[in-house]
Design a protein around this motif. Structure first.
Motif, PDB file in Angstrom:
ATOM      1  N   LEU A  85      99.266 -46.067 -55.636  1.00 11.69           N
ATOM      2  CA  LEU A  85      99.189 -45.620 -53.877  1.00 11.69           C
ATOM      3  C   LEU A  85      99.720 -47.007 -53.555  1.00 11.69           C
ATOM      4  CD1 LEU A  85      95.998 -43.893 -53.613  1.00 11.69           C
ATOM      5  CD2 LEU A  85      98.421 -42.974 -53.602  1.00 11.69           C
ATOM      6  N   ASP A  86     100.630 -46.607 -52.307  1.00 14.12           N
ATOM      7  CA  ASP A  86     100.504 -48.467 -51.791  1.00 14.12           C
ATOM      8  C   ASP A  86      99.775 -48.565 -50.954  1.00 14.12           C
ATOM      9  OD1 ASP A  86     103.048 -47.682 -53.407  1.00 14.12           O
ATOM     10  OD2 ASP A  86     103.924 -46.210 -51.366  1.00 14.12           O
ATOM     11  N   LYS A  87      99.807 -47.593 -50.571  1.00 14.26           N
ATOM     12  CA  LYS A  87      98.765 -47.700 -49.087  1.00 14.26           C
ATOM     13  C   LYS A  87      97.374 -47.424 -49.135  1.00 14.26           C
ATOM     14  CE  LYS A  87     101.522 -47.166 -44.915  1.00 14.26           C
ATOM     15  NZ  LYS A  87     101.185 -45.669 -43.478  1.00 14.26           N
ATOM     16  N   VAL A  88      95.774 -48.537 -49.177  1.00 13.83           N
ATOM     17  CA  VAL A  88      95.079 -48.206 -49.346  1.00 13.83           C
ATOM     18  C   VAL A  88      93.747 -49.231 -48.048  1.00 13.83           C
ATOM     19  CG1 VAL A  88      95.299 -47.720 -52.171  1.00 13.83           C
ATOM     20  CG2 VAL A  88      94.475 -50.004 -50.990  1.00 13.83           C
ATOM     21  N   GLY A  89      93.152 -48.784 -48.419  1.00 10.96           N
ATOM     22  CA  GLY A  89      91.337 -49.618 -47.795  1.00 10.96           C
ATOM     23  C   GLY A  89      91.403 -49.591 -46.268  1.00 10.96           C
ATOM     24  N   ALA A  90      91.958 -50.815 -45.517  1.00 10.13           N
ATOM     25  CA  ALA A  90      92.963 -50.460 -44.213  1.00 10.13           C
ATOM     26  C   ALA A  90      93.316 -50.082 -43.547  1.00 10.13           C
ATOM     27  CB  ALA A  90      92.553 -51.694 -43.921  1.00 10.13           C
ATOM     28  N   ALA A  91      95.034 -49.997 -44.641  1.00 12.72           N
ATOM     29  CA  ALA A  91      96.315 -49.793 -44.290  1.00 12.72           C
ATOM     30  C   ALA A  91      96.403 -48.557 -44.437  1.00 12.72           C
ATOM     31  CB  ALA A  91      96.745 -50.387 -45.395  1.00 12.72           C
ATOM     32  N   ALA A  92      95.114 -47.746 -44.970  1.00  8.11           N
ATOM     33  CA  ALA A  92      94.979 -46.007 -45.264  1.00  8.11           C
ATOM     34  C   ALA A  92      94.116 -45.183 -44.407  1.00  8.11           C
ATOM     35  CB  ALA A  92      94.888 -45.686 -46.686  1.00  8.11           C
ATOM     36  N   ARG A  93      93.495 -46.180 -43.546  1.00  3.82           N
ATOM     37  CA  ARG A  93      92.601 -45.410 -42.342  1.00  3.82           C
ATOM     38  C   ARG A  93      92.971 -44.470 -42.063  1.00  3.82           C
ATOM     39  NH1 ARG A  93      87.777 -48.512 -41.306  1.00  3.82           N
ATOM     40  NH2 ARG A  93      87.501 -46.575 -40.138  1.00  3.82           N
ATOM     41  N   LYS A  94      92.399 -43.454 -41.427  1.00  2.19           N
ATOM     42  CA  LYS A  94      93.039 -42.526 -40.301  1.00  2.19           C
ATOM     43  C   LYS A  94      92.291 -42.536 -38.876  1.00  2.19           C
ATOM     44  CE  LYS A  94      95.429 -39.682 -42.493  1.00  2.19           C
ATOM     45  NZ  LYS A  94      97.455 -39.482 -41.972  1.00  2.19           N
ATOM     46  N   THR A  95      91.371 -43.499 -38.749  1.00  2.00           N
ATOM     47  CA  THR A  95      90.278 -43.784 -38.094  1.00  2.00           C
ATOM     48  C   THR A  95      90.597 -44.981 -38.129  1.00  2.00           C
ATOM     49  OG1 THR A  95      88.533 -43.764 -38.696  1.00  2.00           O
ATOM     50  CG2 THR A  95      88.615 -41.887 -37.553  1.00  2.00           C
ATOM     51  N   LYS A  96      90.118 -45.937 -36.272  1.00  2.00           N
ATOM     52  CA  LYS A  96      89.927 -46.718 -36.181  1.00  2.00           C
ATOM     53  C   LYS A  96      88.715 -47.288 -35.790  1.00  2.00           C
ATOM     54  CE  LYS A  96      92.648 -48.445 -32.429  1.00  2.00           C
ATOM     55  NZ  LYS A  96      94.074 -48.402 -31.202  1.00  2.00           N
ATOM     56  N   VAL A  97      88.186 -48.518 -35.702  1.00  2.00           N
ATOM     57  CA  VAL A  97      87.308 -49.035 -35.398  1.00  2.00           C
ATOM     58  C   VAL A  97      87.604 -50.106 -34.003  1.00  2.00           C
ATOM     59  CG1 VAL A  97      84.936 -50.439 -35.829  1.00  2.00           C
ATOM     60  CG2 VAL A  97      85.877 -49.577 -37.475  1.00  2.00           C
ATOM     61  N   VAL A  98      86.787 -49.338 -33.070  1.00  2.00           N
ATOM     62  CA  VAL A  98      86.910 -49.793 -31.603  1.00  2.00           C
ATOM     63  C   VAL A  98      86.802 -51.128 -31.116  1.00  2.00           C
ATOM     64  CG1 VAL A  98      87.577 -49.392 -29.012  1.00  2.00           C
ATOM     65  CG2 VAL A  98      88.089 -47.845 -30.426  1.00  2.00           C
ATOM     66  N   LYS A  99      84.844 -50.646 -32.131  1.00  2.00           N
ATOM     67  CA  LYS A  99      84.207 -51.870 -31.534  1.00  2.00           C
ATOM     68  C   LYS A  99      82.674 -51.720 -33.097  1.00  2.00           C
ATOM     69  CE  LYS A  99      81.612 -50.820 -27.827  1.00  2.00           C
ATOM     70  NZ  LYS A  99      81.262 -50.977 -26.232  1.00  2.00           N
ATOM     71  N   LEU A 100      82.427 -52.677 -32.963  1.00  2.00           N
ATOM     72  CA  LEU A 100      81.107 -52.743 -34.043  1.00  2.00           C
ATOM     73  C   LEU A 100      79.618 -53.632 -33.275  1.00  2.00           C
ATOM     74  CD1 LEU A 100      79.440 -51.431 -37.101  1.00  2.00           C
ATOM     75  CD2 LEU A 100      80.023 -53.331 -37.393  1.00  2.00           C
ATOM     76  N   PHE A 101      78.296 -52.483 -33.000  1.00  2.00           N
ATOM     77  CA  PHE A 101      77.754 -54.125 -32.051  1.00  2.00           C
ATOM     78  C   PHE A 101      76.500 -53.432 -32.668  1.00  2.00           C
ATOM     79  CE2 PHE A 101      76.586 -50.525 -29.553  1.00  2.00           C
ATOM     80  CZ  PHE A 101      77.666 -49.993 -29.403  1.00  2.00           C
ATOM     81  N   LEU A 114      87.387 -49.431 -59.134  1.00  2.00           N
ATOM     82  CA  LEU A 114      89.008 -49.704 -58.311  1.00  2.00           C
ATOM     83  C   LEU A 114      88.584 -51.106 -57.897  1.00  2.00           C
ATOM     84  CD1 LEU A 114      89.892 -46.540 -57.334  1.00  2.00           C
ATOM     85  CD2 LEU A 114      90.472 -46.418 -59.208  1.00  2.00           C
ATOM     86  N   GLU A 115      89.132 -52.354 -57.931  1.00  2.00           N
ATOM     87  CA  GLU A 115      89.129 -53.953 -57.490  1.00  2.00           C
ATOM     88  C   GLU A 115      89.626 -54.019 -56.897  1.00  2.00           C
ATOM     89  OE1 GLU A 115      87.074 -55.975 -59.759  1.00  2.00           O
ATOM     90  OE2 GLU A 115      85.216 -56.585 -58.523  1.00  2.00           O
ATOM     91  N   ASP A 116      89.965 -54.690 -56.313  1.00  2.00           N
ATOM     92  CA  ASP A 116      91.406 -55.401 -55.658  1.00  2.00           C
ATOM     93  C   ASP A 116      90.671 -56.019 -53.831  1.00  2.00           C
ATOM     94  OD1 ASP A 116      94.317 -55.486 -56.387  1.00  2.00           O
ATOM     95  OD2 ASP A 116      94.087 -55.871 -53.986  1.00  2.00           O
ATOM     96  N   ALA A 117      91.245 -56.749 -53.908  1.00  2.00           N
ATOM     97  CA  ALA A 117      91.169 -56.605 -51.893  1.00  2.00           C
ATOM     98  C   ALA A 117      92.123 -56.066 -50.895  1.00  2.00           C
ATOM     99  CB  ALA A 117      92.025 -58.363 -51.797  1.00  2.00           C
ATOM    100  N   ALA A 118      92.491 -55.054 -51.333  1.00  2.00           N
ATOM    101  CA  ALA A 118      93.626 -54.422 -50.836  1.00  2.00           C
ATOM    102  C   ALA A 118      92.656 -53.152 -50.796  1.00  2.00           C
ATOM    103  CB  ALA A 118      94.489 -53.984 -51.486  1.00  2.00           C
ATOM    104  N   PHE A 119      91.529 -53.072 -51.287  1.00  2.00           N
ATOM    105  CA  PHE A 119      90.573 -51.460 -51.374  1.00  2.00           C
ATOM    106  C   PHE A 119      90.022 -51.672 -49.852  1.00  2.00           C
ATOM    107  CE2 PHE A 119      91.492 -50.395 -55.628  1.00  2.00           C
ATOM    108  CZ  PHE A 119      92.188 -49.138 -55.566  1.00  2.00           C
ATOM    109  N   GLU A 120      89.577 -53.011 -49.026  1.00  2.00           N
ATOM    110  CA  GLU A 120      88.626 -53.125 -48.458  1.00  2.00           C
ATOM    111  C   GLU A 120      88.745 -52.522 -47.170  1.00  2.00           C
ATOM    112  OE1 GLU A 120      85.483 -57.450 -49.240  1.00  2.00           O
ATOM    113  OE2 GLU A 120      87.964 -57.737 -49.144  1.00  2.00           O
ATOM    114  N   GLY A 121      87.569 -52.166 -46.528  1.00  2.00           N
ATOM    115  CA  GLY A 121      87.865 -51.804 -45.027  1.00  2.00           C
ATOM    116  C   GLY A 121      88.793 -50.401 -44.777  1.00  2.00           C
ATOM    117  N   GLY A 122      88.797 -50.076 -45.831  1.00  2.00           N
ATOM    118  CA  GLY A 122      88.673 -48.440 -45.692  1.00  2.00           C
ATOM    119  C   GLY A 122      88.230 -47.244 -44.786  1.00  2.00           C
ATOM    120  N   ASP A 123      88.471 -46.135 -44.310  1.00  2.00           N
ATOM    121  CA  ASP A 123      87.745 -44.963 -43.879  1.00  2.00           C
ATOM    122  C   ASP A 123      86.982 -44.014 -44.826  1.00  2.00           C
ATOM    123  OD1 ASP A 123      89.674 -43.886 -43.590  1.00  2.00           O
ATOM    124  OD2 ASP A 123      89.683 -43.840 -41.790  1.00  2.00           O
TER     125      ASP A 123
END
Lengths: 332, 266
Positions: free
Chosen positions: B217-233, B91-100
């Motif tokens: 699927l229309d929404k995948v990756g970051a667009a389909a997240r349920k949680t949000k990253v407030v910050k990564l450190f 399942l390879e596509d830029a849209a798949f990036e950034g999912g939770d």
């Protein structure tokens, strides 16, 4: 779910008592409940809850729900899911907390997905954002090489807390609280997995999780013998326990149950003596709460020297006997 | 039996902590190019668990591996094929990036539905980047099948799957109906190495590549997240270790013991 209120801790019973992780989750929950000015409740699930409900009140719960059924004696996902799903819907909490334990890591994600939300697992810190009233959850990521803070805008937030990361309240037997039966009629047809057997691999001596001193060995021990000889001798002297990083477990030198780390035991002893282990982030996730970390490693560049308070660079085979001898003299 | 194994390409978790650099703009960590990504080690053990079942009757069992991501390195993601898996779907596509966990499980479940036939699904107990451990349970929930997590042994006995599940002080033996989803832990034992024959065979196999639209699927990756990253450190480590040294290591050892008395920890 617009009216979701309060915090619900899904508790655990260990050997007929309130599990320490549940007291820790209640401690964290009390804090959140205080900020939200809402109620903290706890649900206890098992074949027999008994006096554990009182212990949960002493540990901070305002209300304790009890669900008892012979079929709930051992944790199994399909059975426990029926209880927690009903609790999430009927009690409508704003936040559900569990321990990141054998149960919590299995139950929390499945509950979250069933309710159409996502859980944040293995949290080290929980807080309430003043403006949004949403919970912010901070947890280690990338094997402990970074941390991240997460939130979710869903009206129900689910998180699991890492063992030993949260402070329990001092138990107060005088605290007032209410115990309410929360009966659930289990649908046997929905239970698709069955526990055939539960096997405990007891380790002799002080339990690793409870030990004030832990002597841990890594790949550098070279085989199983040092764990039962040199390390065991030092641990016995310190009235502590022997632990290991992952390689000795993977190599079957020691039982898996003494693995310390991200996917093993999480411990926070007063004294942690790390011998022949590099101190990977994954390992440190399991022991970084230790008050004093001591490193013995022949590699001066080993990560453990970034984590330790004090250490010696060199071959443990030379260092350890002299170190143990001197400790023996000092404590006698 | 049709088995599906979900594998992820990850940063090398065994690489030195210093190789992990913060990419704050994208809320992720990165490693320098000389550190090659790997298949998440727990996922390799999930492949191993499936292969151990396949070993009992090679002709009767098929293993399909599904990997989700973007810019997947073919020689990395083909490793399960070289170990003995039969097919690879990317399942390879830029849209798949950034999912939770939610986004990833939703996409993998959609792909598994498209594959259609499955008896056992295997995942690693958690992946080594977000260490989330939710994807397996999520797939099982979406597909409406039982899940048993953190397995150290998986066998098929009398039409059911028998699993040894690791607990804090030992293990549980569970039996679940099939189809089922199992997540695998390191206690299963080391994954096998790829054989030269396996590598040759894998190099000839072309993975099937699906885009979000292919799995409906229309929404995948970051667009389909349920949680949000407030910050990564990256927490700052003080690293003030006091090194006790002496020409004679035995003397250094005794000084170390003295130090512990000074600290009042013994």
């Amino acid at each position: 779910m617009a009216d979701n209120k309060g915090i619900l801790v899904v508790g655990e019973i260990a050997d007929g008592k309130l599990a320490p992780i549940t007291a820790e989750a209640l401690g964290a929950g009390k804090h959140l409940a205080g900020e939200l000015k809402e109620e903290l409740s706890c649900i206890l699930i098992g074949d027999k809850v008994g006096d554990v409900a009182k212990a949960a009140i002493a540990a901070g719960a305002d209300k304790v729900y009890t669900t008892e059924d012979a079929a709930l004696k051992d944790y199994e996902n399909d059975a426990y899911m029926q209880v927690v799903e009903k609790a999430a819907k009927d009690l409508a909490p704003r936040i559900i907390l569990m321990g990141q334990t054998s149960m919590g890591r299995d139950l929390a994600p499945r509950l979250a997905f069933r309710l159409g939300v996502s859980a944040v697992v293995d949290c080290l810190e929980l807080s309430i954002d003043g403006a949004t009233k949403l919970m912010h959850c901070t947890r280690p990521v990338y094997g402990g090489n970074a941390k991240a803070t997460f939130t979710s805008e869903a009206l129900l937030q689910i998180a699991t807390v890492r063992q030993k990361a949260m402070s329990p309240l001092a138990p107060d037997a005088g605290r007032q609280g209410q115990v309410v039966a929360f009966p659930v009629t289990l649908d046997a047809a929905k239970i698709r997995a069955k526990v055939l057997e539960t096997i405990k691999e007891e380790v002799a001596g002080v339990k690793l999780e409870d030990a004030a001193a832990v002597v841990a060995g890594g790949r550098g021990m070279g085989g199983p013998e040092p764990f039962t000889k040199e390390l065991a001798e030092l641990a016995k002297l310190l009235k502590g326990a022997v632990g290991a990083s992952r390689p000795p477990c993977d190599n079957k030198w020691v039982p898996d149950t003494i693995q310390i780390g991200l996917t093993g035991k999480i411990i926070a002893p007063e004294l942690y003596i790390a011998i022949g282990l590099s101190g990977s982030s994954q390992h440190m996730s399991g022991c970084s709460g230790s008050k004093c970390i001591v490193a013995i490693n022949k590699d001066p560049e080993a990560n453990i020297f970034k984590e330790a308070r004090v250490g010696v660079v060199g071959d443990w085979k030379v260092i350890l006997p002299a170190f143990t001898q001197k400790i023996k003299e000092l404590i006698q | 039996m049709n088995m599906i194994v979900c594998c992820k390409q990850v940063l090398d978790p065994e690489a030195a902590p210093a190789t992990f650099k913060l990419d704050a703009a994208n809320n992720r960590m990165v490693q320098p190019p000389e550190v090659k990504p790997v298949i998440n080690p727990y996922d390799e053990q999930a492949v191993e668990a499936a292969l151990r079942i396949k070993d009992t009757d090679k002709a009767a069992h098929k293993i399909t591996v599904i990997t989700l991501g973007n810019n997947l390195l073919r020689d990395v993601v083909k490793k399960p094929l070289s170990m003995g898996a039969d097919e690879l779907i990317l399942l390879e596509d830029a849209a798949f990036e950034g999912g939770d966990g939610f986004a990833v499980a939703t996409a993998l479940a959609a792909a598994i539905k498209k594959v259609g036939q499955f008896d056992l699904i295997f995942c690693g107990r958690q992946e080594s980047e977000w260490d989330d451990g939710q994807v397996g349970s999520g797939i099982a929930e979406i597909l409406g099948i039982p899940s048993v997590t953190v397995a150290k042994k998986v066998e098929v006995v009398g039409g059911k799957v028998k699993v040894e599940r690791v607990t804090a002080d030992g293990f549980q033996v569970l039996e679940a109906s099939i189809p089922a989803l199992i997540t695998v832990s390191n206690e299963l034992g080391e994954a096998r190495y790829a054989t030269l024959k396996g590598i040759m065979a894998a190099s000839k196999k072309q993975p099937i590549v699906w885009k979000p639209a292919d799995i409906g699927l229309d929404k995948v990756g970051a667009a389909a997240r349920k949680t949000k990253v407030v910050k990564l450190f990256q927490p700052v480590k003080e690293g003030k270790c006091e090194i006790i040294s002496d020409d004679d290591l035995k003397v250094a050892a005794a000084k170390l013991a003295d130090k512990l008395r000074e600290y009042k920890v013994i």
